[in-house]
Design an enzyme around this catalytic site. Structure first.
Site, short mmCIF file in Angstrom:
data_model
loop_
_atom_site.label_atom_id
_atom_site.label_comp_id
_atom_site.label_asym_id
_atom_site.label_seq_id
_atom_site.Cartn_x
_atom_site.Cartn_y
_atom_site.Cartn_z
N LYS A 105 0.95 -1.01 0.01
CA LYS A 105 -0.13 -0.37 0.17
C LYS A 105 0.86 0.78 -0.13
CE LYS A 105 -3.37 -2.50 2.12
NZ LYS A 105 -4.10 -2.84 3.49
N GLN A 139 -5.05 -1.51 9.56
CA GLN A 139 -4.83 -2.42 9.13
C GLN A 139 -5.18 -4.01 9.79
OE1 GLN A 139 -3.14 -3.89 6.32
NE2 GLN A 139 -3.52 -5.26 5.94
N ASP A 141 -10.67 2.68 3.91
CA ASP A 141 -11.78 1.25 3.30
C ASP A 141 -13.50 1.18 3.09
OD1 ASP A 141 -9.39 -0.37 3.62
OD2 ASP A 141 -9.06 -0.87 5.34
#
Length: 300
Positions: free
Chosen positions: A98, A142, A165
């Protein structure tokens, strides 16, 4: 009835019997020919088209880079904050990827690496700090988190406007309502793959294997919003193959290696394999038996 009439009737009956025998024989011969043609088609049919995800990803990155440059021209520096707790190897790899992807498209990133035993209060304080920082435009936690941390509660702390997200209940709720929102990344990417390949979604039978909040549930909602008839399968589904064999579009996100084989796929179906599994020998494989299914699907 005279003897002549009776003989005439018997003669007609014999003619009808013979005609029926001829028709049955022709039907059986036709069935054999159809079976032979089907077998020949299977023998000579080409393998599925392999969807080039890397090429599509490159196109998406170019679009994001262009948007980032426009923001910079307005004095706005796109900035993503990543929270990584613990030393899970897969998470470490995902975060590095990422960071590299963000750098290539001109997005600044800062990764906050916290120890696996970090107190919950410290994580909460960090999230509040990032929510209040006007320079931070996106926050990404994460997953998975260590067991002592309440994953759902921490995700809910993230400002929905900065939810990179798309996992915040506010954003998932808007997705359910069909309202504009921040979409979960993987489901959005799946729909982009289908669109880039020109695959019609409307009216198709779409089967999703997996019901996670990360992939299964949101991709089912996205397919439904595009007028597909959606079936969601999971670990309690009876006779999984009965459902998958009906799918025009099959999305597999089960988290189990090669759970879907060729006998579970309709000929000509479009198959998207979301899974990444590491086998005992260290090799990686998906949730779909790729080598077998590619000989039956139209795209994979």
């Amino acid at each position: 009835m005279s003897e002549v009439d009776e003989q005439t009737i018997l003669s007609k009956i014999d003619e009808i019997r013979q005609l029926l025998k001829d028709l049955i024989g022709q039907k059986l011969e036709l069935i054999d020919k159809i079976r032979i043609l089907k077998n020949k088609r299977r023998e000579f049919r080409m393998s599925a088209k392999i969807i080039d995800g890397k090429a599509i990803a490159k196109k998406v990155r170019a679009e994001v880079r262009e948007k980032a440059e426009k923001l910079k021209a307005q004095g706005i520096e796109p900035y993503l904050a990543v929270i990584l707790v613990g030393d899970d190897p897969a998470s470490q790899v995902y975060v590095r990827n990422k960071e590299k992807a963000a750098e290539k498209v001109g997005i600044l990133t800062t990764t906050y690496r916290l120890p696996a035993d970090v107190p919950e209060g410290e994580v909460r304080d960090l999230i509040h700090k990032l929510n209040e920082d006007p320079k931070v435009h996106g926050i990404l936690i994460q997953l998975p988190l260590p067991r002592h941390l309440p994953e759902r509660e921490l995700l809910e702390l993230v400002d929905p406007r900065k939810d990179a997200d798309g996992f915040h209940p506010y954003n998932l709720g808007r997705l359910l309502m069909g309202a504009p929102t921040q979409l979960p990344c993987t489901p959005n990417g799946i729909i982009r793959l289908l669109d880039e390949e020109g695959i019609e979604i409307k009216g198709k039978d779409a089967v999703v294997v997996g019901r996670s909040v990360i992939v299964g549930k949101p991709v089912g909602l996205l397919l439904l919003s595009r007028h597909a008839t959606v079936t969601t399968c999971h670990t309690r589904t009876r006779d999984l193959a009965e459902h998958t064999r009906r799918a025009d579009i099959l999305i597999v996100a089960a988290g189990r290696p090669k759970v879907v084989g060729a006998d579970m796929v309709k000929e000509g179906a479009v198959v998207i394999d979301v899974g990444v599994n590491r086998l005992e020998d260290g090799s990686l494989c998906g949730d779909v038996d790729f080598e077998a299914v590619k000989e039956k699907a139209s795209m994979i």
